[in-house]
Design a protein around this motif. Structure first.
Motif, PDB file in Angstrom:
ATOM      1  N   CYS A  10      -4.711   6.583  -8.080  1.00 23.33           N
ATOM      2  CA  CYS A  10      -3.428   7.271  -8.309  1.00 23.33           C
ATOM      3  C   CYS A  10      -2.254   6.326  -8.099  1.00 23.33           C
ATOM      4  O   CYS A  10      -1.272   6.345  -8.869  1.00 23.33           O
ATOM      5  CB  CYS A  10      -3.311   8.479  -7.388  1.00 23.33           C
ATOM      6  SG  CYS A  10      -4.404   9.840  -7.816  1.00 23.33           S
ATOM      7  N   LEU A  11      -2.358   5.476  -7.076  1.00 27.94           N
ATOM      8  CA  LEU A  11      -1.280   4.526  -6.811  1.00 27.94           C
ATOM      9  C   LEU A  11      -1.185   3.498  -7.931  1.00 27.94           C
ATOM     10  O   LEU A  11      -0.084   3.103  -8.346  1.00 27.94           O
ATOM     11  CB  LEU A  11      -1.512   3.843  -5.460  1.00 27.94           C
ATOM     12  CG  LEU A  11      -0.322   3.112  -4.840  1.00 27.94           C
ATOM     13  CD1 LEU A  11       0.855   4.056  -4.593  1.00 27.94           C
ATOM     14  CD2 LEU A  11      -0.739   2.434  -3.531  1.00 27.94           C
ATOM     15  N   GLN A  63      -9.825   7.390  -4.834  1.00 29.00           N
ATOM     16  CA  GLN A  63      -8.975   8.214  -5.669  1.00 29.00           C
ATOM     17  C   GLN A  63      -7.496   7.967  -5.386  1.00 29.00           C
ATOM     18  O   GLN A  63      -6.673   7.910  -6.303  1.00 29.00           O
ATOM     19  CB  GLN A  63      -9.300   9.700  -5.471  1.00 29.00           C
ATOM     20  CG  GLN A  63      -8.569  10.627  -6.429  1.00 29.00           C
ATOM     21  CD  GLN A  63      -8.800  10.260  -7.879  1.00 29.00           C
ATOM     22  OE1 GLN A  63      -9.932   9.985  -8.308  1.00 29.00           O
ATOM     23  NE2 GLN A  63      -7.720  10.236  -8.678  1.00 29.00           N
ATOM     24  N   GLU A  64      -7.163   7.798  -4.093  1.00 26.50           N
ATOM     25  CA  GLU A  64      -5.779   7.494  -3.732  1.00 26.50           C
ATOM     26  C   GLU A  64      -5.354   6.154  -4.328  1.00 26.50           C
ATOM     27  O   GLU A  64      -4.221   5.997  -4.808  1.00 26.50           O
ATOM     28  CB  GLU A  64      -5.637   7.479  -2.213  1.00 26.50           C
ATOM     29  CG  GLU A  64      -4.210   7.317  -1.711  1.00 26.50           C
ATOM     30  CD  GLU A  64      -4.130   7.276  -0.196  1.00 26.50           C
ATOM     31  OE1 GLU A  64      -2.997   7.138   0.313  1.00 26.50           O
ATOM     32  OE2 GLU A  64      -5.178   7.376   0.478  1.00 26.50           O
ATOM     33  N   THR A 112      -8.914   5.947   0.350  1.00 27.44           N
ATOM     34  CA  THR A 112      -9.908   6.495  -0.585  1.00 27.44           C
ATOM     35  C   THR A 112      -9.711   5.884  -1.965  1.00 27.44           C
ATOM     36  O   THR A 112      -8.601   5.487  -2.340  1.00 27.44           O
ATOM     37  CB  THR A 112      -9.796   8.031  -0.707  1.00 27.44           C
ATOM     38  OG1 THR A 112      -8.570   8.375  -1.365  1.00 27.44           O
ATOM     39  CG2 THR A 112      -9.852   8.695   0.662  1.00 27.44           C
ATOM     40  N   TYR A 143      -6.710  -1.837  -0.425  1.00 19.98           N
ATOM     41  CA  TYR A 143      -7.724  -0.796  -0.272  1.00 19.98           C
ATOM     42  C   TYR A 143      -8.434  -1.040   1.055  1.00 19.98           C
ATOM     43  O   TYR A 143      -9.037  -2.099   1.261  1.00 19.98           O
ATOM     44  CB  TYR A 143      -8.690  -0.890  -1.455  1.00 19.98           C
ATOM     45  CG  TYR A 143      -9.741   0.187  -1.555  1.00 19.98           C
ATOM     46  CD1 TYR A 143      -9.626   1.409  -0.901  1.00 19.98           C
ATOM     47  CD2 TYR A 143     -10.867  -0.020  -2.343  1.00 19.98           C
ATOM     48  CE1 TYR A 143     -10.598   2.382  -1.028  1.00 19.98           C
ATOM     49  CE2 TYR A 143     -11.847   0.950  -2.495  1.00 19.98           C
ATOM     50  CZ  TYR A 143     -11.708   2.151  -1.820  1.00 19.98           C
ATOM     51  OH  TYR A 143     -12.681   3.109  -1.960  1.00 19.98           O
ATOM     52  N   VAL A 173      -4.748   1.842   1.407  1.00 19.13           N
ATOM     53  CA  VAL A 173      -5.084   3.244   1.204  1.00 19.13           C
ATOM     54  C   VAL A 173      -6.565   3.432   1.496  1.00 19.13           C
ATOM     55  O   VAL A 173      -7.357   2.486   1.414  1.00 19.13           O
ATOM     56  CB  VAL A 173      -4.725   3.714  -0.214  1.00 19.13           C
ATOM     57  CG1 VAL A 173      -3.235   3.542  -0.478  1.00 19.13           C
ATOM     58  CG2 VAL A 173      -5.525   2.942  -1.267  1.00 19.13           C
ATOM     59  N   SER A 190       0.809  -1.226   0.000  1.00 16.19           N
ATOM     60  CA  SER A 190       0.000   0.000   0.000  1.00 16.19           C
ATOM     61  C   SER A 190       0.840   1.273   0.000  1.00 16.19           C
ATOM     62  O   SER A 190       0.285   2.356  -0.166  1.00 16.19           O
ATOM     63  CB  SER A 190      -0.925   0.015   1.228  1.00 16.19           C
ATOM     64  OG  SER A 190      -0.157  -0.016   2.422  1.00 16.19           O
ATOM     65  N   GLU A 191       2.157   1.159   0.185  1.00 12.51           N
ATOM     66  CA  GLU A 191       3.018   2.325   0.295  1.00 12.51           C
ATOM     67  C   GLU A 191       3.804   2.580  -0.995  1.00 12.51           C
ATOM     68  O   GLU A 191       4.437   1.667  -1.541  1.00 12.51           O
ATOM     69  CB  GLU A 191       4.005   2.147   1.452  1.00 12.51           C
ATOM     70  CG  GLU A 191       3.372   2.250   2.834  1.00 12.51           C
ATOM     71  CD  GLU A 191       3.115   3.682   3.243  1.00 12.51           C
ATOM     72  OE1 GLU A 191       3.615   4.608   2.560  1.00 12.51           O
ATOM     73  OE2 GLU A 191       2.406   3.895   4.251  1.00 12.51           O
ATOM     74  N   ARG A 192       3.783   3.821  -1.456  1.00 14.17           N
ATOM     75  CA  ARG A 192       4.502   4.182  -2.677  1.00 14.17           C
ATOM     76  C   ARG A 192       6.004   3.896  -2.535  1.00 14.17           C
ATOM     77  O   ARG A 192       6.629   3.355  -3.460  1.00 14.17           O
ATOM     78  CB  ARG A 192       4.271   5.664  -2.999  1.00 14.17           C
ATOM     79  CG  ARG A 192       4.977   6.151  -4.266  1.00 14.17           C
ATOM     80  CD  ARG A 192       4.664   7.602  -4.540  1.00 14.17           C
ATOM     81  NE  ARG A 192       3.261   7.744  -4.926  1.00 14.17           N
ATOM     82  CZ  ARG A 192       2.844   8.405  -5.994  1.00 14.17           C
ATOM     83  NH1 ARG A 192       3.708   8.993  -6.796  1.00 14.17           N
ATOM     84  NH2 ARG A 192       1.566   8.510  -6.276  1.00 14.17           N
TER      85      ARG A 192
END
Length: 363
Positions: free
Chosen positions: A143-144, A139-140, A137, A126, A135, A101-103
């Protein structure tokens, strides 16, 4: 002479349970990752899960995946705990795909995969409200997904997933899994391609699946408990799946003391060995047995289910478990063996304990 306690593992029952669960899920277009962390990553169990139809083998511990890879498990290996940065090299080397979950973790996975000259799979998590990993949301998440798809060369976006019930006790429902499905569709529209995996949780999704409530977009589940601790399904979630055997794992412990004693402690009470205040019902003098097994071995003695239904587990210290045997028809003697089914926590602890001998029943 056998040395107790013993955790007895019936490999045929492991295979049969796996086959029943995978075939049930396959009828709804869902593939299963067989999760081996609940029994300490025993290779013997992993091989039965593979043979029984699991399309992946998964664990939260990369050490367990390393072992099963080296012992010949051929299906893809899935790391179900988000990787620590300190283990990235081993994660890429010994597994094929992970939940993440982390960029920054994705960047490190990409860099390491480049070093090892391989493509590595990612399932983006998610958080649907259970408040563990993922993450928060849609939208987040989108984006990921775009970041992985367009900016990383050696990490492949395999799909998305969610965890439910493990921390926040949030049940998998048609509503929250529909949100996961819709997020997957939104990502597919953005990327103009199909996602291979939409992972709708673990064993706690099986009751919803049996009732026909899992959205069609969900095509992947991560199942361990529903194969190895099948008694949990009717006990906790009022769900019965025909043919599942609860005796895949049986714990056997030896009686080291028999006596008749009061059922309420005598004297001023304080906390017990674990800093807890006990609750005791005064039922007078009753016959009881102590077995050489304790919370150090099982985590919580209340997660033991005696196969003799007339035995009551009274409690345990680190190394002693105290049983009420007053109502038993069998006349237990010193040295006799008491058999238990084990719920998930006890399964986890006993499988990992070096003081519990393991015995495999072959077929």
């Amino acid at each position: 002479m056998e040395r107790y306690p013993i955790l007895e593992v019936d490999l045929k029952k492991m295979y049969t349970n796996t086959k029943i669960v995978t075939e049930l899920c396959n009828t709804q277009g869902i593939k299963i990752a067989g999760i081996i962390k609940g029994f300490g990553g025993m290779v013997e169990g992993a091989l039965e899960m593979e043979k029984g139809g699991c399309s992946q083998i998964g664990s939260s511990r990369i050490e367990q995946l390393k072992t099963v890879k080296e012992k010949g498990v051929a299906v893809p290996l899935l790391l179900v705990r988000i990787p620590m940065l300190c283990e990235i090299e081993d994660v890429v080397k010994y597994s094929d795909i992970c939940l993440v979950s982390e960029r920054n973790t994705l960047i490190e996975l990409n860099n390491e995969a480049k070093k090892q000259n391989k493509k590595y799979g990612a399932v983006l998590m998610y958080d649907l409200g259970d408040l563990r990993e993922g993450v928060f949301t849609r939208q987040e998440l989108i984006c990921l997904a775009e970041f992985v798809e367009y900016e990383l060369d050696n990490v492949v976006l395999e799909g998305i997933g969610s965890n439910l019930s493990c921390y926040g006790s949030v049940a998998p429902t048609t509503k929250n899994l529909t949100e996961l499905s819709e997020a997957a569709s939104a990502i597919e529209e953005k990327l103009n391609r199909h996602l291979n995996i939409v992972s709708g949780g673990g064993t706690t999704t099986l009751p919803l699946l049996v009732r026909g409530g899992v959205p069609g977009k969900i095509n992947h589940l991560r199942i361990g408990e529903g194969i190895i601790n099948t008694q949990d399904l009717p006990l906790y979630w009022n769900t019965n799946i025909e043919g599942l055997d609860k005796d895949t794992f049986v714990l056997k412990a030896q009686i080291i003391e028999l006596n008749e004693k009061p059922t309420h402690p005598i004297g001023e009470l304080m906390v017990n060995a674990f800093g807890e205040y006990g609750h005791y019902e005064d039922r007078g003098i009753r016959r009881r047995a102590i077995v050489a097994l304790g919370n150090q071995d099982v985590g919580d003695s209340s997660k033991l289910v005696p196969k003799d239904k007339n035995i009551i587990v009274l409690g345990a210290s680190s190394d002693h478990t105290i049983l009420d045997i007053e109502d038993c028809s069998r006349n237990y003697k010193l040295g006799d063996i008491i058999e238990f089914n084990v719920l998930y926590q006890a399964m986890l602890f006993t499988a990992l304990s070096e003081y519990i001998n393991k015995k495999f029943i072959q077929y």
